[in-house]
Each structure stands twice: as structure tokens, then as C-alpha cells.
Scaffold this motif. Structure first.
Motif, PDB file in Angstrom:
ATOM      1  N   LYS A 189       0.848  -1.194   0.000  1.00 53.15           N
ATOM      2  CA  LYS A 189       0.000   0.000   0.000  1.00 53.15           C
ATOM      3  C   LYS A 189       0.885   1.246   0.000  1.00 53.15           C
ATOM      4  O   LYS A 189       1.521   1.556   1.014  1.00 53.15           O
ATOM      5  CB  LYS A 189      -0.896   0.018   1.242  1.00 53.15           C
ATOM      6  CG  LYS A 189      -1.978  -1.037   1.246  1.00 53.15           C
ATOM      7  CD  LYS A 189      -2.877  -0.853   2.463  1.00 53.15           C
ATOM      8  CE  LYS A 189      -4.037  -1.833   2.457  1.00 53.15           C
ATOM      9  NZ  LYS A 189      -4.840  -1.698   3.695  1.00 53.15           N
ATOM     10  N   MET A 214       1.877   4.997   0.474  1.00 51.45           N
ATOM     11  CA  MET A 214       1.319   6.008   1.367  1.00 51.45           C
ATOM     12  C   MET A 214       0.909   7.242   0.577  1.00 51.45           C
ATOM     13  O   MET A 214       1.330   7.442  -0.564  1.00 51.45           O
ATOM     14  CB  MET A 214       2.325   6.330   2.466  1.00 51.45           C
ATOM     15  CG  MET A 214       2.562   5.130   3.381  1.00 51.45           C
ATOM     16  SD  MET A 214       3.777   5.366   4.679  1.00 51.45           S
ATOM     17  CE  MET A 214       2.830   6.214   5.908  1.00 51.45           C
ATOM     18  N   SER A 237       9.414   0.515  12.566  1.00 53.74           N
ATOM     19  CA  SER A 237       8.700   1.533  11.784  1.00 53.74           C
ATOM     20  C   SER A 237       7.306   1.063  11.376  1.00 53.74           C
ATOM     21  O   SER A 237       6.493   1.859  10.914  1.00 53.74           O
ATOM     22  CB  SER A 237       9.495   1.870  10.518  1.00 53.74           C
ATOM     23  OG  SER A 237      10.809   2.238  10.821  1.00 53.74           O
ATOM     24  N   CYS A 238       7.032  -0.244  11.523  1.00 55.68           N
ATOM     25  CA  CYS A 238       5.766  -0.814  11.050  1.00 55.68           C
ATOM     26  C   CYS A 238       4.620  -0.520  12.023  1.00 55.68           C
ATOM     27  O   CYS A 238       4.805  -0.484  13.233  1.00 55.68           O
ATOM     28  CB  CYS A 238       5.890  -2.327  10.874  1.00 55.68           C
ATOM     29  SG  CYS A 238       7.034  -2.811   9.589  1.00 55.68           S
ATOM     30  N   ASN A 239       3.436  -0.365  11.453  1.00 51.68           N
ATOM     31  CA  ASN A 239       2.207  -0.196  12.245  1.00 51.68           C
ATOM     32  C   ASN A 239       1.616  -1.586  12.493  1.00 51.68           C
ATOM     33  O   ASN A 239       0.961  -2.163  11.623  1.00 51.68           O
ATOM     34  CB  ASN A 239       1.231   0.699  11.478  1.00 51.68           C
ATOM     35  CG  ASN A 239      -0.087   0.885  12.212  1.00 51.68           C
ATOM     36  OD1 ASN A 239      -0.267   0.369  13.328  1.00 51.68           O
ATOM     37  ND2 ASN A 239      -1.006   1.598  11.606  1.00 51.68           N
ATOM     38  N   GLU A 245       1.007  -4.534   9.400  1.00 52.56           N
ATOM     39  CA  GLU A 245       2.088  -4.154   8.492  1.00 52.56           C
ATOM     40  C   GLU A 245       3.360  -4.872   8.938  1.00 52.56           C
ATOM     41  O   GLU A 245       3.827  -4.678  10.049  1.00 52.56           O
ATOM     42  CB  GLU A 245       2.287  -2.639   8.539  1.00 52.56           C
ATOM     43  CG  GLU A 245       3.419  -2.127   7.675  1.00 52.56           C
ATOM     44  CD  GLU A 245       3.699  -0.646   7.886  1.00 52.56           C
ATOM     45  OE1 GLU A 245       4.630  -0.141   7.236  1.00 52.56           O
ATOM     46  OE2 GLU A 245       3.010  -0.002   8.698  1.00 52.56           O
ATOM     47  N   ARG A 259       8.073  -2.090   5.784  1.00 56.20           N
ATOM     48  CA  ARG A 259       7.862  -0.806   5.108  1.00 56.20           C
ATOM     49  C   ARG A 259       9.102  -0.504   4.290  1.00 56.20           C
ATOM     50  O   ARG A 259      10.208  -0.524   4.809  1.00 56.20           O
ATOM     51  CB  ARG A 259       7.586   0.314   6.103  1.00 56.20           C
ATOM     52  CG  ARG A 259       7.248   1.650   5.434  1.00 56.20           C
ATOM     53  CD  ARG A 259       6.851   2.706   6.434  1.00 56.20           C
ATOM     54  NE  ARG A 259       5.681   2.334   7.194  1.00 56.20           N
ATOM     55  CZ  ARG A 259       5.079   3.128   8.085  1.00 56.20           C
ATOM     56  NH1 ARG A 259       5.569   4.334   8.319  1.00 56.20           N
ATOM     57  NH2 ARG A 259       4.024   2.701   8.745  1.00 56.20           N
ATOM     58  N   PRO A 309       7.039   5.978   0.650  1.00 58.87           N
ATOM     59  CA  PRO A 309       6.937   4.844   1.566  1.00 58.87           C
ATOM     60  C   PRO A 309       5.814   3.898   1.113  1.00 58.87           C
ATOM     61  O   PRO A 309       4.734   4.343   0.701  1.00 58.87           O
ATOM     62  CB  PRO A 309       6.585   5.488   2.919  1.00 58.87           C
ATOM     63  CG  PRO A 309       6.778   6.971   2.720  1.00 58.87           C
ATOM     64  CD  PRO A 309       6.568   7.228   1.265  1.00 58.87           C
ATOM     65  N   ARG A 337       3.746   0.437   2.477  1.00 69.07           N
ATOM     66  CA  ARG A 337       3.485  -0.493   3.580  1.00 69.07           C
ATOM     67  C   ARG A 337       3.196  -1.880   3.009  1.00 69.07           C
ATOM     68  O   ARG A 337       2.369  -2.016   2.103  1.00 69.07           O
ATOM     69  CB  ARG A 337       2.290  -0.029   4.426  1.00 69.07           C
ATOM     70  CG  ARG A 337       2.440   1.366   5.002  1.00 69.07           C
ATOM     71  CD  ARG A 337       1.366   1.643   6.042  1.00 69.07           C
ATOM     72  NE  ARG A 337       0.031   1.468   5.496  1.00 69.07           N
ATOM     73  CZ  ARG A 337      -0.732   2.480   5.049  1.00 69.07           C
ATOM     74  NH1 ARG A 337      -0.273   3.714   5.092  1.00 69.07           N
ATOM     75  NH2 ARG A 337      -1.938   2.265   4.570  1.00 69.07           N
ATOM     76  N   GLU A 397       1.532  -5.303   3.944  1.00 70.84           N
ATOM     77  CA  GLU A 397       0.607  -5.755   4.989  1.00 70.84           C
ATOM     78  C   GLU A 397       0.094  -7.168   4.722  1.00 70.84           C
ATOM     79  O   GLU A 397      -0.012  -7.610   3.568  1.00 70.84           O
ATOM     80  CB  GLU A 397      -0.584  -4.789   5.098  1.00 70.84           C
ATOM     81  CG  GLU A 397      -0.178  -3.391   5.545  1.00 70.84           C
ATOM     82  CD  GLU A 397      -1.366  -2.435   5.587  1.00 70.84           C
ATOM     83  OE1 GLU A 397      -2.514  -2.871   5.296  1.00 70.84           O
ATOM     84  OE2 GLU A 397      -1.149  -1.251   5.911  1.00 70.84           O
TER      85      GLU A 397
END
Length: 409
Positions: A26, A28, A338-340, A345, A348, A359, A361, A363
Motif C-alpha cells: 500500500k 502512502m 517503523s511498522c504499524n 504491516e 515498510r 513509503p 506499507r 501488509e
């Protein structure tokens, strides 16, 4: 009488199950990207963009300079942005051939120069407010140009340089840049790629002589070598941490791109081969070492291919891919922190495309992501050193410190 005729026997292909089979990329939003990134020249073997938790860095269009941008500073890079300028001990500005951030110190940057010298520069924690022209440390690594520079994963202050005279030399930045040792002179072509194993006890190299090699740097010995790809074009190597498998990418004699898997304990036998989509661009390799996922991105391609790597043959298992119309001229993988994790995720990447850094992601699609998904987030490396240079030189192999990514931990 009724005769029952069996239908013709049909073979079914069992689809390999994997929780990462449907990875999605994905990009950003534009407001989270970085613009006006006007890159300069660098070695064709470089991934061009480098990053850690705090900064990304690219070679700048001003000769001998690197632009270091805080990740929090989204938007256009100002035209008068301060730079790191690679100036040697003779006060000459030297072309940058490669550079890499320290594994353990986000503010430390090593630079490989055209004049055979390597500089180590310290970036202020809050980013550059004025250009840096003085190195914290500089070593004259070779009489020939340097091709690469990188750091040891676990030994604090240890870095190595690769040069056009095919030498690989190890240095201690914490002891005034004293030389530790050199690898044996066995490369018959220029080095194109290097990669450490998980505990930093062995180093794998690829060179233009079509060979992949494994070295024990501390005994300055060649452990094993074999042909990786039949074309003299650039090849790259990634030592997959969990599977303990070497993955190389290169070209066949008929210019087909491929991945190859090797067992480092029996390097002479190729375990498996996977053909990549046809292209003349060289592939960049990146690893999610927690989940043994390999990311393959061709320079000049728009797509990123995902693979799961296992130690058992056939080793290389294709997953999904991220497709894009904009080609990448460089790429780097950000640290796991750095990942959510709430968005599942697992990686990244920063994709350099033209003058933009985007950037992306990566996931794992999950219907329910409100709780911590511990099956895709095993404990991860904290990126801290476990020994100093003298301990490593003395034979220590410190295990990586692992930490949980669970926000509630």
C-alpha cells in the motif's frame, strides 16, 4: 446391467498454505512522501537510498555529497538543504561510490570514496542544520577506488570496505580506524554484493567472476565458493537469517533473470532455482528476517516480488507481488519498529522513483486486526550491539537481543 464408468483420474495441485500468501503493498499518500529528491551519481551496485528509524539518505546532485533527511520531514526537500560533503584529508571533495548507516547508531554514516578513502560522519540527532565537511574518522583503505562500505551487525564500531583492487578490509571505528584484518585475495572479479550471516561470524560475497563465496573474516579464510550464475553481469546475495540459506540473484548465459538457493554448509550444490520476469535490470534483495520473507525489486522495474524462504528444498516459495507503473531507481527496507502492527504491516520500504521517495506499507490482510497478531510478529532484533570489536575479534558470537513488538508489552 448397469456399468459404472469411473471418470478420468485428475491430478490436483496442492496449493502451499502460508499466512503471507496474499501480502499487499500500500503506497502512502502524497503528503507522507518526500519530493524534489535530486540524486547524484553512485555505484551501479548500490541500492541508492539508505535508511534507519530516523533518517533516509541519498547521493546528492552536488558532487561528493549526500543528502540526509529526517523521516519526519515530509514534503519537498529544500533546494538549499544542508549536505554531508565527502572531503578527504587533502581537503579535496571526493566522489561518493557507496555509503551505509551504522547498524547500531542512527547518526553514524560510513562513506566509500573514489580516492580509496572511507570516512565516518556523525549526523546531529535532530538532523543537519548546516553542511558537514569534516569526518569523525577517515581511513585510507586502498590505492584504488572503493566499491562499498558496510557495518558488522553485532560488533560495535566494526565496518569493512571493498575496493577495486578486490581487497576487503575490516576496521575498528572505535579504535581510531585501526585495521583489523583483510580477507584472502581470491576474488577474480570486482565485488558486487556482500551479506553477513545471522550472528555475524561469516560474510558472503558475490563478484563479477560469477562466484558466490563464504568467508570467516576473523581467521581470514575462505570457507567455500561455487558458481552462482553463468552470466558475468552483476549478481547479489542475501543470507536469509531464519532459514540459514543463501539466496543469490543474477542472469543466465541467455540473459534470463533468476534466483538461486544454496546451503552454506554444502555450497557446491544449488538447492533450487526460480526464474524471474524477463528484464535487463539487476535485482535488489531485502529480507524480513523475522518471517523469512524476501523482497525482490528490479532497478527500473515498477514491481516488488515477495517470496517465502525455507531451509528445505525447493526453498523459494513465490507469494504475491506489488505492482506499480512508476519504476524504482533505488529502494531500502526500514527497521521493523517503523511498522504499524495494528494494521498488520510486516514491512515498510522506501521507494526512490525519479525525484520522489515513496513509503510503501507491506501488509498481511486480516479481517480482525484490533488485537496484536503474534503469529506474524515474532520477537524482533533490537538493533543494538552485543559486543565490541576486540570481543568479536577474540572469537565471541553474541546472540541478537530480541524484543516484542506488542504495544501493550
Amino acid at each position: 446391467f448397469f456399468f459404472f464408468i469411473h471418470p478420468p483420474f485428475q491430478m490436483t495441485t496442492k496449493v502451499r498454505s502460508s499466512k503471507f500468501r496474499h501480502l499487499i503493498g500500500k503506497p502512502m499518500q502524497l503528503r507522507d512522501c518526500y519530493g524534489d529528491v535530486t540524486c547524484g551519481n553512485i555505484s551501479s551496485e548500490s541500492t541508492v537510498i539508505k535508511a534507519n528509524e530516523d533518517f533516509f539518505a541519498v547521493p546528492w546532485n552536488q558532487p561528493g555529497s549526500i543528502c540526509v533527511v529526517p523521516l519526519t520531514q515530509h514534503g519537498a526537500v529544500p533546494e538549499d538543504t544542508p549536505l554531508v560533503v565527502n572531503i578527504n584529508n587533502d581537503s579535496e571533495t571526493v566522489a561518493v561510490n557507496e555509503f551505509n548507516f551504522s547498524t547500531h547508531d542512527n547518526c553514524l554514516l560510513a562513506i566509500a570514496g573514489q580516492d580509496g578513502s572511507a570516512g565516518v560522519v556523525r549526523i546531529p540527532e535532530s538532523g543537519l542544520t548546516q553542511s558537514i565537511t569534516k569526518s569523525e574518522l577517515r581511513v585510507q583503505a586502498s590505492d584504488k577506488r572503493l566499491l562499498g562500505v558496510d557495518w558488522h551487525p553485532l560488533a560495535s564500531g566494526v565496518f569493512f570496505t571493498t575496493a577495486a583492487d578486490k581487497t576487503v578490509t575490516f576496521w575498528d571505528a572505535e579504535a581510531n580506524g585501526s585495521e583489523l584484518f583483510k580477507l584472502p585475495s581470491v576474488h577474480k572479479g570486482l565485488l558486487t554484493s556482500t551479506c553477513w550471516n545471522y550472528d555475524g561470524s561469516q560474510l558472503a560475497t558475490c563478484a563479477k567472476d560469477k562466484m558466490v563465496r563464504i568467508f570467516d573474516p576473523r581467521s581470514s579464510s575462505l570457507v567455500a565458493e561455487t558458481t552462482c550464475h553463468t552470466s558475468p553481469k552483476s549478481s547479489r546475495v542475501q543470507w536469509m537469517s531464519k532459514a540459514d540459506i543463501l539466496i543469490t540473484t543474477g542472469f543466465t548465459r541467455t540473459n534470463e533473470r533468476e534466483l538461486a538457493a544454496f546451503d552454506p554448509r554444502k555450497l557446491g550444490e544449488r538447492l533450487s532455482t526460480h526464474k524471474l520476469p524477463s528484464s535487463s535490470s539487476t535485482s535488489m534483495l531485502f529480507e524480513d528476517c523475522d518471517n523469512s520473507i524476501l523482497f525482490v525489486a528490479g532497478k527500473g522495474d515498477g514491481s516488488i516480488l515477495f517470496f517465502e524462504i525455507e531451509s528445505d528444498s525447493p526453498c523459494i516459495h513465490p507469494l504475491s507481488e506489488y505492482k506499480s507503473n512508476t519504476p524504482q531507481n533505488g529502494m531500502t527496507l526500514l527497521p521493523k519498529k517503523s511498522c504499524n502492527v495494528q494494521a498488520c504491516e510486516i514491512a515498510r520500504v522506501l521507494k526512490l522513483s525519479g525525484t520522489r521517495v515513496e513509503p510503501i506499507r507491506i501488509e498481511v490482510p486480516r479481517q480482525e486486526s484490533s488485537f496484536f497478531q503474534d503469529d506474524i510478529y515474532p520477537d524482533t532484533w533490537d538493533l543494538k550491539p552485543t559486543m565490541n570489536a576486540s570481543e568479536w575479534v577474540g572469537g565471541a558470537n553474541g546472540a541478537r537481543n530480541l524484543v516484542s513488538l506488542d504495544p501493550s508489552a
